[in-house]
Motif scaffolding. Structure first.
Motif, PDB file in Angstrom:
ATOM      1  N   ARG A 134      14.557  20.792   8.008  1.00 17.72           N
ATOM      2  CA  ARG A 134      15.482  21.664   8.740  1.00 17.72           C
ATOM      3  C   ARG A 134      16.517  20.868   9.549  1.00 17.72           C
ATOM      4  N   TYR A 139      19.968  20.825   4.257  1.00 15.46           N
ATOM      5  CA  TYR A 139      19.418  22.144   4.598  1.00 15.46           C
ATOM      6  C   TYR A 139      20.525  23.073   5.104  1.00 15.46           C
ATOM      7  N   HIS A 140      21.372  22.550   5.985  1.00 11.61           N
ATOM      8  CA  HIS A 140      22.425  23.396   6.577  1.00 11.61           C
ATOM      9  C   HIS A 140      23.488  23.770   5.542  1.00 11.61           C
ATOM     10  N   GLU A 144      24.350  27.602   4.453  1.00 11.15           N
ATOM     11  CA  GLU A 144      25.729  28.100   4.382  1.00 11.15           C
ATOM     12  C   GLU A 144      26.010  28.772   3.032  1.00 11.15           C
ATOM     13  N   ALA A 170      15.622  27.129   3.373  1.00 11.45           N
ATOM     14  CA  ALA A 170      16.800  27.826   3.920  1.00 11.45           C
ATOM     15  C   ALA A 170      16.774  29.305   3.535  1.00 11.45           C
TER      16      ALA A 170
END
Length: 466
Positions: A134, A139-140, A144, A170
């Motif tokens: 995370r 992951y981000h 998105e 995610a």
């Protein structure tokens, strides 16, 4: 209204054969699903007319590899304690200390697995993997993409790659249901589960029992028995050529009958060239008795070594090499990708060869789809490349315990036995064929050609629940 947008996560190229080259996509489209491949392979799926979203910078947290490797060691330790069976030790790979980086990783893995070798410790490691992933940019970026696209589900084609953890995590974190397909018949006893999803698709009732046994946190209602799409091509008449056409395409002698020798990778069978030579000598002996036989050698798709060259040259009048049609996009084994054409090639080998010789692979099931038998080599070479290697370890693996009896294949117990085994195999021994069919039914849901449909039915059930 149900959300019919389905992300098919390809964390590596292993899933291409099952989910891009089979009828899986076509069946899903007919069922009115909006299918998008979330593609972490170098392969351009738009060339096949598929919609895709490329994954970029799929970099896991540096500690995830340590925790993932430690998790495997801990699970194997726990399996030994639960079953009192040391076979699980044979699934461990030796630690590498070849470089400073590898040595550090190996030492940390050993330390973590030693200090966490309990159910409580395993749960801590599972949580740590999620915590570290995370934190990553990967992951981000996945988060998105999912927030933008809003799929109704993410279906992962393979439970093994570390690069699958962040996308699935995610999805779960924003309430999108996730599922994974267990890729191979031997994966669960080997502790290869890297991802954790809301649902799991398995080959058979046997594999479902294994999943529930090895991973007690998985509940029965999370598991769908679907079979695997990898055998569907064998039942597609459009993929089969006539014998004349197949022989002409591959410069085969129309007057000969051919035995397939299916090669293994160098780890599984370091002495594979010697077994190929034993087979060639047996065929030459049979031909001296009036037979007219040849060998088609199909190497392991990820083996690009030159270790067979001497044998292929020495027995060039007996052995014809027909290589798998895979694309090496780099020298790393998991970037050597299957092609759609190879499905047809494998189907035609099963259709037009008399039988297959092999060391313990699932080619037995590919060939039984065409009512052809398999013979397993069952002896060690007198001169071995690796003195620590023992062929008999292979047949002690848990997945071979699914064989209903010892007659599902022919066993080649010595080089001298090959001649008689080939003669029996060519006689289309009905009892071995029936026993092989029974084994196939145990390890893969039947009818095998309906696997993709069953997977889509499972996906329908999941998104209707959610």
């Amino acid at each position: 209204m149900k959300n019919n947008k389905i992300f098919i996560l390809l964390p590596d190229g292993i899933g291409l054969r099952n989910f891009a080259y089979s009828d899986f996509y076509k069946i899903g489209k007919k069922e009115d699903f909006d299918i998008i491949f979330w593609n972490n392979t170098p392969f351009d799926l738009t060339e096949l007319g598929f919609k895709e979203i490329k994954i970029k910078n799929s970099k896991s947290h540096p500690l995830t590899e340590i925790y993932k490797n430690a998790r495997k060691q801990i699970e194997l330790n726990l399996n030994i304690r639960r079953t009192k069976d040391t076979v699980y030790d044979t699934y461990r790979f030796p630690f590498s200390y070849a470089t400073t980086t590898k040595a550090v990783k190996s030492l940390l893995t050993r330390l973590v697995s030693f200090t966490h070798s309990s159910k409580y410790g395993l749960n801590r490691i599972r949580k740590k993997i999620k915590q570290e992933e995370r934190k990553t940019l990967y992951y981000h970026q996945c988060l998105e993409t999912l927030q933008k696209e809003q799929p109704g589900m993410v279906f992962c084609t393979n439970q093994r790659p570390m690069t699958a953890i962040a996308p699935l995590l995610a999805a779960q974190d924003i309430g999108i249901p996730t599922a994974t397909f267990i890729f191979s018949w031997d994966n669960l006893p080997k502790a290869t589960m890297v991802v954790e999803t809301d649902y799991y698709f398995v080959w058979s009732d046997l594999m479902k029992k294994e999943l529930l046994f090895y991973y007690p946190y998985v509940q029965e209602e999370q598991v769908f028995v679907s079979g695997t799409p990898q055998f569907e091509a064998h039942f597609n008449q459009n993929k089969l050529s006539s014998k004349e056409e197949f022989f002409k395409q591959n410069n085969l002698d129309t007057n000969k009958k051919y035995i397939c020798f299916s090669g293994d990778d160098i780890t599984t069978s370091p002495d594979d060239p010697a077994y190929l030579e034993d087979a060639a000598k047996a065929v030459i002996e049979l031909n001296s008795k009036g037979y007219n036989l040849g060998i088609i050698f199909r190497r392991c798709p990820v083996d690009f070594s030159n270790r067979y060259d001497t044998i292929l040259e020495k027995y060039s009048s007996t052995i014809v090499s027909i290589d798998p049609i895979w694309k090496p996009l780099s020298s790393v084994w998991n970037t050597i990708l299957p092609t759609k054409e190879d499905d047809s090639l494998l189907s035609n080998l099963g259709e037009h060869c008399e039988m297959v010789l092999n060391l313990g692979s699932s080619m037995v099931f590919d060939f039984i789809c065409h009512k052809k038998v398999c013979a397993y080599f069952h002896y060690n070479q007198k001169i071995q490349l690796d003195k620590n290697w023992d062929l008999f370890k292979c047949y002690q693996y848990v997945h071979f315990r699914s064989m209903p009896n010892n007659n599902s294949v022919f066993w080649i117990n010595s080089p001298d036995a090959i001649i008689a085994i080939i003669e029996k195999g060519m006689a289309k021994n009905s009892s071995v064929i029936e026993d092989a069919k029974n084994w196939f039914e145990i390890i893969n849901q039947h009818p095998p050609q309906e696997a993709s449909r069953r997977i889509w039915q499972g996906i329908k059930t999941i998104i209707s629940k959610e």
